[in-house]
Design a protein around this motif. Structure first.
Motif, short mmCIF file in Angstrom:
data_model
loop_
_atom_site.label_atom_id
_atom_site.label_comp_id
_atom_site.label_asym_id
_atom_site.label_seq_id
_atom_site.Cartn_x
_atom_site.Cartn_y
_atom_site.Cartn_z
N ARG A 22 0.82 -1.21 0.00
CA ARG A 22 0.00 0.00 0.00
C ARG A 22 0.86 1.26 0.00
O ARG A 22 0.48 2.27 -0.61
CB ARG A 22 -0.97 -0.04 1.18
CG ARG A 22 -2.06 -1.10 0.94
CD ARG A 22 -2.90 -1.39 2.15
NE ARG A 22 -3.67 -0.25 2.61
CZ ARG A 22 -4.52 -0.30 3.66
NH1 ARG A 22 -4.69 -1.46 4.32
NH2 ARG A 22 -5.18 0.76 4.02
N VAL A 23 2.00 1.21 0.64
CA VAL A 23 2.94 2.35 0.56
C VAL A 23 3.37 2.56 -0.88
O VAL A 23 3.39 3.69 -1.39
CB VAL A 23 4.16 2.11 1.48
CG1 VAL A 23 5.27 3.12 1.15
CG2 VAL A 23 3.75 2.23 2.95
N LEU A 24 3.69 1.44 -1.58
CA LEU A 24 4.11 1.55 -2.98
C LEU A 24 3.00 2.13 -3.85
O LEU A 24 3.26 2.72 -4.91
CB LEU A 24 4.53 0.18 -3.52
CG LEU A 24 5.89 -0.31 -3.03
CD1 LEU A 24 6.10 -1.77 -3.43
CD2 LEU A 24 7.02 0.56 -3.60
N ARG A 25 1.76 1.97 -3.42
CA ARG A 25 0.62 2.51 -4.17
C ARG A 25 0.28 3.93 -3.75
O ARG A 25 -0.71 4.49 -4.21
CB ARG A 25 -0.60 1.64 -3.95
CG ARG A 25 -0.54 0.31 -4.69
CD ARG A 25 -1.68 -0.54 -4.24
NE ARG A 25 -1.93 -1.64 -5.14
CZ ARG A 25 -2.76 -2.64 -4.87
NH1 ARG A 25 -3.42 -2.65 -3.72
NH2 ARG A 25 -2.93 -3.62 -5.72
N GLY A 26 1.09 4.49 -2.83
CA GLY A 26 0.90 5.88 -2.47
C GLY A 26 0.16 6.12 -1.17
O GLY A 26 -0.07 7.28 -0.79
N GLU A 27 -0.24 5.06 -0.48
CA GLU A 27 -0.92 5.26 0.80
C GLU A 27 0.09 5.54 1.91
O GLU A 27 1.27 5.29 1.77
CB GLU A 27 -1.74 4.00 1.15
CG GLU A 27 -2.94 3.78 0.24
CD GLU A 27 -3.83 2.66 0.78
OE1 GLU A 27 -4.34 2.78 1.90
OE2 GLU A 27 -4.00 1.66 0.04
N PHE A 28 -0.41 6.05 3.04
CA PHE A 28 0.39 6.28 4.25
C PHE A 28 1.60 7.18 3.99
O PHE A 28 2.70 6.93 4.50
CB PHE A 28 0.84 4.96 4.88
CG PHE A 28 -0.29 3.99 5.09
CD1 PHE A 28 -1.35 4.33 5.93
CD2 PHE A 28 -0.30 2.76 4.45
CE1 PHE A 28 -2.40 3.44 6.13
CE2 PHE A 28 -1.35 1.88 4.65
CZ PHE A 28 -2.40 2.21 5.49
N ASP A 29 1.39 8.19 3.18
CA ASP A 29 2.51 9.06 2.81
C ASP A 29 3.08 9.78 4.03
O ASP A 29 4.23 10.23 4.01
CB ASP A 29 2.03 10.08 1.75
CG ASP A 29 3.20 10.74 1.05
OD1 ASP A 29 4.16 10.02 0.72
OD2 ASP A 29 3.16 11.98 0.87
N GLU A 30 2.27 9.89 5.10
CA GLU A 30 2.73 10.60 6.30
C GLU A 30 3.70 9.77 7.13
O GLU A 30 4.30 10.28 8.09
CB GLU A 30 1.53 10.97 7.20
CG GLU A 30 0.38 11.67 6.48
CD GLU A 30 -0.65 10.70 5.91
OE1 GLU A 30 -0.26 9.59 5.47
OE2 GLU A 30 -1.83 11.06 5.89
N LEU A 31 3.86 8.49 6.81
CA LEU A 31 4.82 7.67 7.57
C LEU A 31 6.24 8.20 7.40
O LEU A 31 6.57 8.79 6.37
CB LEU A 31 4.78 6.21 7.08
CG LEU A 31 3.61 5.35 7.53
CD1 LEU A 31 3.71 3.98 6.84
CD2 LEU A 31 3.62 5.17 9.04
N SER A 32 7.07 7.95 8.41
CA SER A 32 8.49 8.33 8.27
C SER A 32 9.12 7.52 7.14
O SER A 32 8.65 6.44 6.79
CB SER A 32 9.23 8.04 9.58
OG SER A 32 9.39 6.64 9.76
N GLU A 33 10.18 8.08 6.56
CA GLU A 33 10.87 7.38 5.48
C GLU A 33 11.38 6.01 5.96
O GLU A 33 11.35 5.03 5.22
CB GLU A 33 12.04 8.23 4.94
CG GLU A 33 11.59 9.47 4.17
CD GLU A 33 10.60 9.15 3.04
OE1 GLU A 33 10.86 8.20 2.27
OE2 GLU A 33 9.56 9.83 2.96
N ALA A 34 11.84 5.96 7.20
CA ALA A 34 12.35 4.70 7.74
C ALA A 34 11.25 3.65 7.82
O ALA A 34 11.44 2.48 7.48
CB ALA A 34 12.98 4.92 9.11
#
Lengths: 320, 320
Positions: free
Chosen positions: B173-185
């Motif tokens: 889901r991150v790869l699909r653009g979700e949870f953009d607010e998560l830290s880079e780590a």
């Protein structure tokens, strides 16, 4: 056996009955198969895939595609002198493929599992946006250290083939509408050779006992002889006039088929092997045909006809 | 190893180096592999395929796809207590696929073959009009009769899992653009879990010694627990509050991810197993997490949270 969630009912309904009661498959309720070691035997392993539009036609009946898939792999095993044992199956169904097609495919597997005493051990089912893709990893047993290789040909060996060459290639062309003037019996013979090759399990033992190098012809006689010549680092000389052809193939040649098409076509699934003089006699007594010999070289195939070397333009096989 | 004629140079250049000097592969100059029997051991066999657009994204780097392909299969083996041995590889390249992509794929295989001491034995290469399809039939060794099954769970057993659940699902889901607010780590951790799962070969031995039933989680914790429950004919009770999650997953939950998505997502490749009380203690000492237990039943999974049974809508996993 594993699969996409939507595929679990297909596994339950179609594939579990194919695994039957063999211990290796664990009834397909587990996600691995477990193969016990057979003392005194090696496990011979081969993988062959078939793609719709490349290795079979969209119009080929799926039960026959299933049987061809098994036979292509069994052919590989018996050419090595191995006793067919069982297989892992991968099916990549096109999205939206009807259940009936899958059921026909499974029915074909059932027929040839019984015919060749060959068990389903496990596998995977997936779906794809692309054409139907089917793959088997097949297992057989050969006495320890004795499984034949295509690298075993020796200078001075005779070269032999198990049966007719070219029928499957001509059968494909019949299905495409060529050679319409052939008799129905000849057309049926050629189409049958294309759709349902006959693995020469009857020859596995004699080949194991007498051959130095052995493989089956799948890419075409010349292409596969070239594989053997390169692996063995020799030159194989093929006498085109001695290559066995069926009456149906000869009728097609009379109608204009080029004899070199027969030896560059594919899908023959005949055993190609070499043996010394005494071994060749034993192999011929079992029904194989001597078609040439093995000379010192560095991986070439030389084709002669009427005592003269002839050039073959296209040594490979570009599938369907 | 076999392949379409156009593929022979790919086999020579990319795959022969991967077969190295292992005797089983015969240097890939033959068309079969030969596996010697290992006395006292069974051969554990698993097949897992990956299709572009279904099991991996078109944008996933092909070296990482190759490594995931190996890891998914190795994960299956180690969950059964087997020692990874080697594999047959099927590649169905889309027509016109660039050599560079194939080379990247082979480079990824090389890295993880070395990482897991896992050899290429043979296979087949074909081309397709469809998306890239990759499949492995993988082999491992387990002591005779001891390879674990998902059918071994017993009433009264504890249920354990090897590590974090849900990271791979969130990574997709991150790869699909979700949870953009998560830290880079955190994003990097989740994407890594999706693209490059870590087979728990470090746990194979302790699982073999103590587990009654074992498998890896590929379709999602609930779906795979259901497979185990059905195969074992028991009810598995999972305490959602005890399912281990990473700091990154908890951060995603704080941003709105549903905890039930984590246990119905897939691609975890963690070991899921059951053991009696003493076995569970040994497994926990090795780092596994107790997440539930096994009751009398007929193939159900019950999920509790805060001491209450909760309903999970979607127990399956519909891939990418």
């Amino acid at each position: 056996m594993t699969g996409d969630n939507s595929e679990f009912s297909v596994i339950d309904r179609l594939f579990k009955p194919l695994a039957g009661l063999n211990a290796e498959a664990r009834g397909l309720i587990d996600d691995v198969a477990v193969l016990g070691a057979r003392e005194g035997y090696d496990l011979v392993v081969t993988t062959d895939a078939m793609v719709e539009g490349v290795h079979f036609l969209s119009t080929d009946p799926l039960d026959q595609v299933a049987r061809k898939l098994l036979r292509v792999n069994i052919s590989d095993l018996v050419a090595k002198g191995a006793d067919p044992y069982g297989y892992q199956l991968l099916t990549a169904w096109p999205k939206g493929m009807a259940y009936e097609g899958k059921a026909a495919f499974a029915a074909g597997l059932r027929i040839d599992q019984d015919e060749f005493d060959f068990d389903l051990f496990g596998g995977d089912t997936v779906s794809t946006e692309g054409p139907l893709l089917l793959s088997i990893t097949a297992f057989g047993h050969a006495p320890v250290g004795r499984a034949l290789s295509r690298a075993g040909a020796r200078v001075g060996d005779r070269l032999l083939v198990g049966g007719f060459i070219g029928d499957a290639h001509l059968g494909l062309r019949v299905l495409r509408g060529e050679f319409d003037e052939l008799s129905e019996a000849h057309k049926a013979h050629l189409v049958q050779a294309y759709r349902l090759p006959q693995p020469r399990d009857d020859l596995a033992e004699v080949v194991l006992d007498h051959a130095h190098a052995s493989m089956d012809v799948s890419d075409g006689l010349i292409a596969d002889a070239l594989h053997m010549a390169r692996a063995s680092e020799v030159t194989l000389v093929i006498d085109l006039d001695r290559v066995p052809t069926s009456a149906a193939a000869r009728a097609a040649i009379a109608l204009g088929a080029d004899v070199t098409d027969l030896i560059t076509g594919g899908d023959d699934y005949q055993i190609l092997c070499t043996a010394n003089a005494a071994g060749a006699e034993a192999l011929k007594a079992a029904g194989l045909h001597e078609i040439g010999h093995c000379e010192a070289g560095t991986g070439e195939v030389s084709v002669i006809s009427g005592g003269k070397v002839i050039e073959i333009e296209d040594k490979g096989w570009v599938h369907v």
